[in-house]
Design an enzyme around this catalytic site. Sequence first.
Site, PDB file in Angstrom:
ATOM      1  N   HIS A  18      18.247 118.056  48.453  1.00  0.00           N
ATOM      2  CA  HIS A  18      17.005 118.557  48.108  1.00  0.00           C
ATOM      3  C   HIS A  18      15.741 119.242  47.843  1.00  0.00           C
ATOM      4  O   HIS A  18      15.218 119.014  48.505  1.00  0.00           O
ATOM      5  CB  HIS A  18      16.210 116.554  47.383  1.00  0.00           C
ATOM      6  CG  HIS A  18      15.350 117.353  46.203  1.00  0.00           C
ATOM      7  ND1 HIS A  18      15.082 116.197  45.501  1.00  0.00           N
ATOM      8  CD2 HIS A  18      15.211 118.106  45.209  1.00  0.00           C
ATOM      9  CE1 HIS A  18      14.610 115.915  44.578  1.00  0.00           C
ATOM     10  NE2 HIS A  18      14.129 117.441  43.974  1.00  0.00           N
ATOM     11  N   HIS A  20      14.458 123.673  46.157  1.00  0.00           N
ATOM     12  CA  HIS A  20      14.741 123.964  44.552  1.00  0.00           C
ATOM     13  C   HIS A  20      14.695 125.780  45.617  1.00  0.00           C
ATOM     14  O   HIS A  20      13.603 125.886  46.122  1.00  0.00           O
ATOM     15  CB  HIS A  20      13.800 124.101  44.392  1.00  0.00           C
ATOM     16  CG  HIS A  20      13.730 123.265  43.230  1.00  0.00           C
ATOM     17  ND1 HIS A  20      14.968 122.524  42.340  1.00  0.00           N
ATOM     18  CD2 HIS A  20      13.139 121.181  43.751  1.00  0.00           C
ATOM     19  CE1 HIS A  20      14.956 121.110  41.877  1.00  0.00           C
ATOM     20  NE2 HIS A  20      14.005 120.500  43.020  1.00  0.00           N
ATOM     21  N   HIS A 196      17.855 114.629  38.946  1.00  0.00           N
ATOM     22  CA  HIS A 196      16.564 114.232  39.442  1.00  0.00           C
ATOM     23  C   HIS A 196      16.402 113.228  38.434  1.00  0.00           C
ATOM     24  O   HIS A 196      16.507 113.307  37.242  1.00  0.00           O
ATOM     25  CB  HIS A 196      15.563 115.132  39.183  1.00  0.00           C
ATOM     26  CG  HIS A 196      14.996 116.287  39.723  1.00  0.00           C
ATOM     27  ND1 HIS A 196      16.612 117.277  39.783  1.00  0.00           N
ATOM     28  CD2 HIS A 196      14.115 117.159  40.558  1.00  0.00           C
ATOM     29  CE1 HIS A 196      15.721 117.827  40.782  1.00  0.00           C
ATOM     30  NE2 HIS A 196      14.533 117.581  41.278  1.00  0.00           N
ATOM     31  N   GLU A 199      11.948 109.685  39.528  1.00  0.00           N
ATOM     32  CA  GLU A 199      10.459 110.446  39.677  1.00  0.00           C
ATOM     33  C   GLU A 199       9.190 110.501  39.329  1.00  0.00           C
ATOM     34  O   GLU A 199       8.785 109.582  39.402  1.00  0.00           O
ATOM     35  CB  GLU A 199      10.441 112.307  39.920  1.00  0.00           C
ATOM     36  CG  GLU A 199       9.776 113.303  40.619  1.00  0.00           C
ATOM     37  CD  GLU A 199       9.185 114.516  39.903  1.00  0.00           C
ATOM     38  OE1 GLU A 199      10.775 115.717  39.733  1.00  0.00           O
ATOM     39  OE2 GLU A 199       9.161 115.604  41.192  1.00  0.00           O
ATOM     40  N   ASP A 277      11.821 119.845  48.648  1.00  0.00           N
ATOM     41  CA  ASP A 277      12.184 119.815  47.364  1.00  0.00           C
ATOM     42  C   ASP A 277      11.664 121.515  46.779  1.00  0.00           C
ATOM     43  O   ASP A 277      12.251 122.299  46.967  1.00  0.00           O
ATOM     44  CB  ASP A 277      11.144 118.969  46.804  1.00  0.00           C
ATOM     45  CG  ASP A 277      10.886 118.832  45.552  1.00  0.00           C
ATOM     46  OD1 ASP A 277      12.013 118.749  44.005  1.00  0.00           O
ATOM     47  OD2 ASP A 277       9.963 117.845  44.919  1.00  0.00           O
ATOM     48  N   ASP A 278       9.744 121.058  47.372  1.00  0.00           N
ATOM     49  CA  ASP A 278       9.984 123.479  47.053  1.00  0.00           C
ATOM     50  C   ASP A 278       8.390 123.003  48.018  1.00  0.00           C
ATOM     51  O   ASP A 278       7.540 123.502  47.205  1.00  0.00           O
ATOM     52  CB  ASP A 278       8.895 122.750  45.428  1.00  0.00           C
ATOM     53  CG  ASP A 278       9.870 123.029  44.269  1.00  0.00           C
ATOM     54  OD1 ASP A 278      10.870 123.313  43.728  1.00  0.00           O
ATOM     55  OD2 ASP A 278       9.793 121.601  44.128  1.00  0.00           O
TER      56      ASP A 278
HETATM   57  N1  HPA Z   1      10.732 118.011  39.180  1.00  0.00           N
HETATM   58  C1  HPA Z   1      11.121 118.410  38.807  1.00  0.00           C
HETATM   59  N2  HPA Z   1      11.800 119.510  38.159  1.00  0.00           N
HETATM   60  C2  HPA Z   1      11.573 120.334  39.025  1.00  0.00           C
HETATM   61  C3  HPA Z   1      11.237 119.701  41.219  1.00  0.00           C
HETATM   62  C4  HPA Z   1      10.808 118.298  40.506  1.00  0.00           C
HETATM   63  O1  HPA Z   1      10.833 117.724  41.865  1.00  0.00           O
HETATM   64  N3  HPA Z   1      11.405 120.873  41.245  1.00  0.00           N
HETATM   65  C5  HPA Z   1      11.379 121.971  40.906  1.00  0.00           C
HETATM   66  N4  HPA Z   1      11.788 121.663  39.361  1.00  0.00           N
HETATM   67 ZN    ZN Z   2      13.286 118.690  42.697  1.00  0.00          ZN
END
Ligand code: HPA
Ligand code: ZN
Length: 319
Positions: A18, A20, A196, A199, A277-278
């Site tokens: 996971h 991006h 996703h 969340e 994630d990011d």
């Molecule tokens: N959630 C949804 N979209 C996203 C995320 C996330 O955590 N990170 C990058 N795009």
């Molecule tokens: Zn994500």
Amino acid sequence: MDHRLDAFVASLPKAELHLHIEGTLEPELMFRLAARNQVALPYPDVAALRAAYQFTDLQSFLDIYYHSAAVLRTEDDFAELMAAYLEKAIAQGVVRAEIFFDPQTHTARGIPFAVFMEGFDRARSRYAGQISADLIMCFLRHLPEASALATLEAAGPYLDKIVGVGLDSSEVGHPPQEFARVFAEARATGLRTVAHAGEEGPPEYIWGALDVLGVERVDHGVRCLEDGKLVARLATEQTPLTVCPMSNVRLKVVETMAQHPLRQMLEAGLNVSINSDDPAFFGGYIGDNYREAALALQLTEEELAAIAQRSLAQSFETV
Ligand code: HPA
Ligand code: ZN
């Protein structure tokens, strides 16, 4: 900093499932690309940009995240972005990465598939001996399904370089059902599927991802704990959940790391992995996520090793 713990975490062979790629764009590279491509940034310097990374929810992050992608223009830019991530991942013990990219963010700015796909691929080949990496194409759920269908079509010539499809962006108000057709088409093409769900969105979105989209993994999924029947099902089916602890804290899905539900998820027998994630926006790569979760939730070395092992089993290809 806990160097012994960091060294232990780095020593565990693990998969990152996971992540991006646009979320790995560090401020320093962002400024370098902005200068090279003559793109204006709304911040005077790296420090001011980092100071703006104070998020209140998912959307407040996405607004900055989508704008920052404007500096990515050429094949070299995408290759540099991917290479920088792969080097960090290798250093933290990642042996397998299944990497999200958001084609609509780029095609909407007039960047064709060929540019980012060739760039990603060049970097991936350069590190092929050190890390096995594949791409997962995500559809932006704030855009209509027609745009996702057009994106799947445009990806046609590159499907040999894409292992699966995912669903990301603003979750609440965009339930999985809206993307039933494009996921069915992707599956018919032989692509693997993830989304996703849970969340910021409710447990119903996790049910929808499983039953309507037919996904093989759920990204995040932390809100499953609000639905006992769902937890029982996820535990029985051992559905992989790709959890991102630092993201959840920074986007205020949870208040503090000590309150992160990862410990409860493990105790419920759920199949969880730890991912970043990011990382350029949330303050840490995969090893940092393992460390922060371990320190706040008192995860033992055995538990960390089991999570790393599980991440490899969750991946779409054994390495
Ligand atoms: N959630 C949804 N979209 C996203 C995320 C996330 O955590 N990170 C990058 N795009
Ligand atoms: Zn994500």
